[in-house]
Scaffold this active site. Structure first.
Site, PDB file in Angstrom:
ATOM      1  CD  GLN A  87      -2.703   1.605   2.258  1.00 32.61           C
ATOM      2  OE1 GLN A  87      -2.142   1.994   3.273  1.00 32.61           O
ATOM      3  NE2 GLN A  87      -4.021   1.509   2.155  1.00 32.61           N
ATOM      4  CB  CYS A 116      -4.873   8.499   5.719  1.00 28.56           C
ATOM      5  SG  CYS A 116      -4.218   9.299   7.198  1.00 28.56           S
ATOM      6  CE  LYS A 155      -8.356   0.446   4.728  1.00 30.49           C
ATOM      7  NZ  LYS A 155      -7.964   1.645   5.456  1.00 30.49           N
ATOM      8  N   GLY A 215     -13.808  -2.075   8.614  1.00 31.21           N
ATOM      9  CA  GLY A 215     -14.324  -1.160   9.637  1.00 31.21           C
ATOM     10  C   GLY A 215     -15.075  -1.865  10.747  1.00 31.21           C
TER      11      GLY A 215
HETATM   12  C1  LIG Z   1      -2.587   1.440  14.025  1.00 27.45           C
HETATM   13  C2  LIG Z   1      -3.365   1.697  12.768  1.00 27.45           C
HETATM   14  C3  LIG Z   1      -2.694   2.062  11.631  1.00 27.45           C
HETATM   15  C4  LIG Z   1      -3.390   2.263  10.434  1.00 27.45           C
HETATM   16  N1  LIG Z   1      -2.680   2.542   9.291  1.00 27.45           N
HETATM   17  C5  LIG Z   1      -3.335   2.566   8.085  1.00 27.45           C
HETATM   18  C6  LIG Z   1      -2.611   2.636   6.878  1.00 27.45           C
HETATM   19  O1  LIG Z   1      -1.379   2.647   6.855  1.00 27.45           O
HETATM   20  N2  LIG Z   1      -3.326   2.663   5.710  1.00 27.45           N
HETATM   21  C7  LIG Z   1      -4.694   2.614   5.685  1.00 27.45           C
HETATM   22  O2  LIG Z   1      -5.297   2.610   4.599  1.00 27.45           O
HETATM   23  N3  LIG Z   1      -5.399   2.528   6.833  1.00 27.45           N
HETATM   24  C8  LIG Z   1      -4.751   2.488   8.025  1.00 27.45           C
HETATM   25  N4  LIG Z   1      -5.466   2.307   9.178  1.00 27.45           N
HETATM   26  C9  LIG Z   1      -6.927   2.157   9.098  1.00 27.45           C
HETATM   27  C10 LIG Z   1      -7.303   0.674   9.013  1.00 27.45           C
HETATM   28  O3  LIG Z   1      -6.748   0.043   7.890  1.00 27.45           O
HETATM   29  C11 LIG Z   1      -8.810   0.474   8.998  1.00 27.45           C
HETATM   30  O4  LIG Z   1      -9.331   1.125   7.870  1.00 27.45           O
HETATM   31  C12 LIG Z   1      -9.514   1.001  10.234  1.00 27.45           C
HETATM   32  O5  LIG Z   1      -8.809   0.711  11.406  1.00 27.45           O
HETATM   33  C13 LIG Z   1     -10.901   0.386  10.348  1.00 27.45           C
HETATM   34  O6  LIG Z   1     -10.819  -1.034  10.339  1.00 27.45           O
HETATM   35  P1  LIG Z   1     -11.007  -1.918  11.678  1.00 27.45           P
HETATM   36  O7  LIG Z   1     -12.368  -1.620  12.217  1.00 27.45           O
HETATM   37  O8  LIG Z   1     -10.843  -3.326  11.234  1.00 27.45           O
HETATM   38  O9  LIG Z   1      -9.970  -1.468  12.643  1.00 27.45           O
HETATM   39  C14 LIG Z   1      -4.794   2.132  10.401  1.00 27.45           C
HETATM   40  C15 LIG Z   1      -5.475   1.786  11.561  1.00 27.45           C
HETATM   41  C16 LIG Z   1      -4.777   1.555  12.735  1.00 27.45           C
HETATM   42  C17 LIG Z   1      -5.536   1.142  13.957  1.00 27.45           C
END
Ligand SMILES: Cc1cc2nc3c(=O)[nH]c(=O)nc-3n(C[C@H](O)[C@H](O)[C@H](O)COP(=O)(O)O)c2cc1C
Length: 537
Positions: A87, A116, A155, A215
């Site tokens: 990514q 992001c 994404k 999510g």
């Molecule tokens: C520690 C952390 C780092 C993340 N870094 C990224 C990232 O590098 N790229 C991205 O697209 N989303 C990033 N996210 C967002 C997650 O990929 C995801 O979209 C978000 O946490 C919701 O998913 P979940 O409910 O499974 O946690 C990050 C989330 C967390 C908690």
């Protein structure tokens, strides 16, 4: 571009989501071991990646993308080659292409982060800023789809209205992407807000490319069975987990999750094996500890500075036994080691071993130089052997201990036995030599824990002598020694091998044109603006 045979398919998959600091190689491999089908790396910024050189690390058996300051930005290996999605953060089609072409032969797919919401990402036009610039999205994705042989995905987050979200998804689909990951929150919503499964479902119904639902970690996906429920609730082809996997990657196990302790141990094993930077290892372990981060264990973990110290916190010292972090600081080989008197038989020290080894190799006697710092009056020694310098990065309470630590670094770097209890006896320091050495070592022994009385000392010597192995046994260590030496040689001065399995693509940054000294692997997070999970909370 012609489609490569065996292209990654995004239907019916469970994925480790991209996560800054979390999605480094140890976590990705662990997620695969536990049953994830795909693993996304942490988001890597195109500008930084475009400056990297691809290096085949034949010691760790990894492919490293190394920045000009010698930091390893992205480390990958054969085991994940067909499953890892790279990514990137980008706002520029050409730069995105340059990076995609640099990594395409080492990864399974290329993804662009369009979700992001943080200012440092959006102000550069990256991340969620792209959501309001569909022309830019189209330009980036079409350029990538045309320019690389691997599947391209993105994404996104949902937009304020369903109509806008569906329009965007359809426009993305027309670029030829292989899948769209949809985080079911708007860019204004925080991770604690409920995820909009219905919005993901609407997108999934509106496009024919696979949609990856994301999510659901906080309230919907607590166990492996919940993954399927989340998939059904969103009507998506696949599911992507971030926090649920960060807290316990064994959520991917169809047989049920493992205990945090078990998972942490598995994680540490990979972190040590792949020389993950200790601060990154610590970060991931702290995420797994969750509310136990303030427990005595959490506090000890917090205090640990090296991989060896992290292992020690979990009682896993053996993992680190042969993989201490050896790093070049200028022309000095360094490791974070201490001399621990309890690890050696009485009267045996690393300095003695080093002296004896130097004599046997017909080298000049090791020369120690010690400095003391004003801060805490700590001592640090550098030993020179065969014109090479060695030192421990840790400061000691006395000159004696500092010299011993320097000797340990030298012996470990050279793969020479250091005389620890339980180590196969090298025969380097025998009875006669011991008698000789007493005078050499008299200074270092000053202030050491009380000496055994003469009688027990000679008993110890006998014990030590009786362990002297036959010659073949000494030779039996050759493998480990040569491995250590190979590691050492690699780090001292690496001849970059060319060609690599994949030829550099015309237009990609020049590679293999220089010799590098590889330091520890620094997680990209060290220079990444997202230095906290709160960025996404
Ligand atoms: C520690 C952390 C780092 C993340 N870094 C990224 C990232 O590098 N790229 C991205 O697209 N989303 C990033 N996210 C967002 C997650 O990929 C995801 O979209 C978000 O946490 C919701 O998913 P979940 O409910 O499974 O946690 C990050 C989330 C967390 C908690």
């Amino acid at each position: 571009m012609t489609q490569a045979v065996g292209r990654l398919c995004f239907c019916n998959k469970t994925a480790l989501a991209p996560m800054v600091r979390v999605g480094t190689l140890p976590m990705r491999l662990l997620a695969l071991d536990y049953g994830a089908d795909l693993v996304y790396c942490e988001e890597l910024i195109d500008i930084k990646m475009a400056q990297c050189t691809r290096v085949l690390n034949d010691v760790l058996e990894t492919v490293d993308f190394v920045a000009p300051d010698d930091r390893v930005m992205f480390r990958t290996c054969q085991r994940e080659k067909d499953r890892v999605v790279f990514q990137m953060g980008t706002a520029d089609p050409q730069r995105a292409l340059t990076v995609a072409q640099l990594v395409e032969n080492d990864v399974a797919a290329i993804d662009v982060n369009m979700g992001c919401p943080k200012e440092y990402s959006t102000k550069g036009g990256m991340g969620a800023a792209l959501l309001s610039d569909p022309d830019k999205i189209e330009a980036i994705l079409s350029t990538l789809v045309k320019g690389v042989s691997k599947p391209v995905t993105c994404k996104i987050r949902i937009l304020p209205s369903m109509e806008q979200t569906v329009d965007l998804a359809r426009r993305i689909e027309r670029t030829g992407v292989a899948a769209i990951a949809v985080h079911g929150r708007t860019k204004e919503e925080r991770p604690q807000h409920p995820v909009h499964c219905d919005a993901i479902q609407t997108v999934a119904q509106a496009v024919s490319v696979p949609v990856i639902a994301n999510g659901g970690s906080l309230d919907l996906v607590k166990s492996h069975q919940d993954i399927q429920s989340f998939r059904e609730a969103t009507g998506a082809s696949s599911v992507m987990l971030a926090r649920a996997a960060m807290w316990n990657p064994s959520v991917f196990r169809s047989q049920g999750a493992l205990s945090t302790e078990h998972v942490m141990e598995d994680y540490i094993r990979y972190a040590v094996r792949y020389e993950n930077h200790p601060s990154n290892t610590k970060y991931c372990l702290c995420q797994m500890l969750r509310d136990k981060v303030e427990s005595p264990l959490g506090k000890r973990l917090h205090a640990a500075q090296t991989s060896a110290e992290i292992c020690e916190v979990f009682g896993l010292e053996e993992f680190c036994a042969e993989t201490d972090d050896l790093t070049m600081e200028g022309d000095v080989a360094t490791m974070p080691v201490r001399f621990d008197r309890r690890e050696y038989p009485p009267q045996i020290t690393p300095k003695m071993h080093l002296l004896e080894w130097s004599r046997r190799e017909k080298l000049e006697q090791p020369a120690y130089e010690t400095v003391q710092r004003a801060l805490d009056r700590g001592f640090q020694s550098t030993v020179t052997v065969a014109d090479k310098k060695y030192r421990s990065t840790l400061w000691e309470k006395s000159k004696k201990l500092a010299e011993q630590a320097a000797a340990v670094v030298c012996l470990r770097a050279l793969g020479v036995p250091e005389g620890r209890t339980g180590e196969p006896d090298s025969g380097l320091v025998g009875k006669r030599k011991w008698e000789e050495k007493r005078s050499d070592e008299s200074e270092e022994e000053k202030g050491a824990p009380a000496r055994a009385p003469d009688a027990s000392r000679s008993a110890c010597r006998k014990r030590h002598l009786s362990k002297t192995p036959p010659q073949e046994e000494v030779k039996g260590q050759d493998f480990q020694q040569s491995f250590t030496l190979q590691r050492w040689a690699y780090r001292q001065s690496v001849s970059l091998k060319t060609p690599m399995p994949s030829e550099p693509t015309p237009g990609s940054p020049p590679t293999f044109s220089r010799r590098v000294c590889l330091p520890l692997s620094y997680g990209a997070s060290h220079i990444h603006p997202f230095n906290s999970p709160h960025a996404f909370q």
